[in-house]
Design an enzyme around this catalytic site. Structure first.
Site, PDB file in Angstrom:
ATOM      1  N   ASP A   1       4.991  -5.655  14.626  1.00 45.75           N
ATOM      2  CA  ASP A   1       4.066  -5.074  13.663  1.00 45.75           C
ATOM      3  C   ASP A   1       2.892  -4.416  14.382  1.00 45.75           C
ATOM      4  OD1 ASP A   1       2.475  -4.494  11.434  1.00 45.75           O
ATOM      5  OD2 ASP A   1       3.103  -6.322  10.404  1.00 45.75           O
TER       6      ASP A   1
ATOM      7  N   HIS B   1       6.456  -3.106  10.960  1.00 47.44           N
ATOM      8  CA  HIS B   1       5.939  -3.507   9.658  1.00 47.44           C
ATOM      9  C   HIS B   1       6.788  -2.974   8.512  1.00 47.44           C
ATOM     10  CE1 HIS B   1       2.795  -4.998   7.020  1.00 47.44           C
ATOM     11  NE2 HIS B   1       2.800  -3.841   6.371  1.00 47.44           N
TER      12      HIS B   1
ATOM     13  N   SER C   1       3.643  -6.955   2.183  1.00 48.33           N
ATOM     14  CA  SER C   1       2.440  -6.549   2.892  1.00 48.33           C
ATOM     15  C   SER C   1       1.202  -6.991   2.116  1.00 48.33           C
ATOM     16  CB  SER C   1       2.472  -5.050   3.174  1.00 48.33           C
ATOM     17  OG  SER C   1       1.455  -4.694   4.085  1.00 48.33           O
ATOM     18  N   GLN C   2       0.307  -6.066   1.732  1.00 53.76           N
ATOM     19  CA  GLN C   2      -0.909  -6.489   1.056  1.00 53.76           C
ATOM     20  C   GLN C   2      -0.606  -7.205  -0.261  1.00 53.76           C
ATOM     21  OE1 GLN C   2      -3.246  -2.915   0.486  1.00 53.76           O
ATOM     22  NE2 GLN C   2      -2.202  -2.379  -1.419  1.00 53.76           N
TER      23      GLN C   2
ATOM     24  N   MET D   1       0.823  -1.209   0.000  1.00 53.46           N
ATOM     25  CA  MET D   1       0.000   0.000   0.000  1.00 53.46           C
ATOM     26  C   MET D   1       0.854   1.254   0.000  1.00 53.46           C
ATOM     27  SD  MET D   1      -2.866   1.063   2.859  1.00 53.46           S
ATOM     28  CE  MET D   1      -1.738   1.750   4.075  1.00 53.46           C
TER      29      MET D   1
END
Length: 355
Positions: free
Chosen positions: A252, A305, A123-124, A47
């Site tokens: 995270d 993160h 991540s995503q 993101m």
């Protein structure tokens, strides 16, 4: 947040209105020519990031190319028009089902991937890359190994936070992010938001599970959570991976709960480990098969993160998981050349890769 609904069409048109020359310049750095030796590497960013930003994914790509000389690296750009601005925008807005379908077609068209590839999702991008494996592995090209870094495989209970990513001249990702937050606050499970806001498509509220299962067109689908829509092909495709490696960031505070990176899930009363979930026990997507055959690894990364040094990434990701020889007689020669090129090298600066 009516302003957010009104602004979205304007944001979309602005994000893709770039000249042909600009588009060509962006696409020119997406891939590098492969020399036989290692399987190609495909990257999907997170993101607020773009495929080739030199302060994040671009630096990771250069590291992989140094560690694995001659390897073909393809970094996915999901922006319509191919610019970095559109790529960042598409990490907040659009249909994930459409994005995954386009990426499947894009990878199938790459001649360099015909013998297979290894993939890293940041991540995503981790759950998005898993969707590619589940939906397209039987068509090809074949994904050999999938590594996910801080992915949200069981979704997120809270709306993601925002920050200034820094670098470049693109419009502020934090503005897009706050627009995303405003839209989700109006109703993550409304039909319009589910179709147009990326992060809403993996929001999994433990206190609204019936609503989530009824509305979710992406996460509930790739996790095979809805009995009427359960897809046997997803389980077969994911279970065909030679290796699935899931990294969780120990500190995270962006992914809530962080254990989602390991397919853990907070059910509203307690946190369930992957092995305690129905998804695993009934093997809806092949995780149990992968684990029982020794092909699933639950790994950890110190820190918050998406914050790691390039040296850490080289040592713990590139060398053990991405250095997969290509099939055929060229593999041995290519691997030997790569080993010779890995001598020396000091500590790399700490890298922050966007969600």
């Amino acid at each position: 947040m009516l302003w957010a609904l009104a602004l979205l069409p304007l944001l979309l048109s602005g994000a893709v209105a770039l000249s042909p020359a600009s588009r060509g310049a962006e696409h020119a750095v997406l891939s590098a020519t492969n020399v036989p030796g290692y399987l190609p590497v495909v990257l999907w960013h997170g993101m607020g990031d773009s495929c080739c930003a030199d302060y994040s994914i671009g630096a990771v790509r250069e590291l992989i190319e140094r560690e694995l000389p001659g390897v073909f690296v393809h970094s996915i750009n999901t922006g319509l028009g191919g610019s970095s601005v559109a790529d960042i925008f598409s990490s907040y807005f659009g249909s994930l089902n459409d994005q995954v379908a386009r990426v499947c077609d894009e990878l199938l068209a790459l001649e360099e991937l015909k013998d297979g590839y290894v993939a890293v999702g940041f991540s995503q991008g981790g759950q998005f890359m898993r969707a590619v494996a589940e939906r397209c592995q039987h068509v090809g090209p074949k994904m050999h190994t999938l590594v996910t870094m801080g992915a949200q495989h069981q979704g997120v209970a809270n709306v993601p936070g925002c920050w200034e990513p820094g670098g470049g001249g693109a419009p502020s990702a934090s503005f897009y992010c706050r627009t995303m937050q405003g839209l989700i606050s109006r109703g993550a499970y409304t039909a319009w938001v589910q179709r147009h806001v990326v992060q809403a498509q993996y929001v999994k509220d433990p206190y609204r599970l019936p609503e989530y299962l009824a509305a979710s067109q992406f996460l509930a689908d790739i996790n095979n959570e809805v009995p009427a829509r359960r897809n046997k092909r997803y389980r077969e495709n994911l279970a065909s991976l030679q290796r699935l490696v899931l990294f969780l960031f120990e500190d995270d505070d962006m992914v809530v709960p962080r254990e989602s990176s390991h397919f853990g899930f907070y059910n509203g009363s307690r946190l369930l480990a992957m092995e305690e979930t129905e998804l695993y026990q009934q093997d809806w997507i092949g995780l149990r098969q992968l684990q029982e055959s020794g092909r699933l690894e639950l790994a950890r990364c110190p820190g918050r993160h998406m914050q790691f040094s390039l040296e850490w990434f080289a040592q713990h990701v590139v060398r053990p998981y991405l250095a997969v020889p290509q099939p055929g007689p060229a593999a041995a020669a290519g691997a030997a050349a790569a080993a010779a090129g890995q001598q020396g090298g000091g500590q790399q600066p700490r890298q922050q890769v966007q969600r």
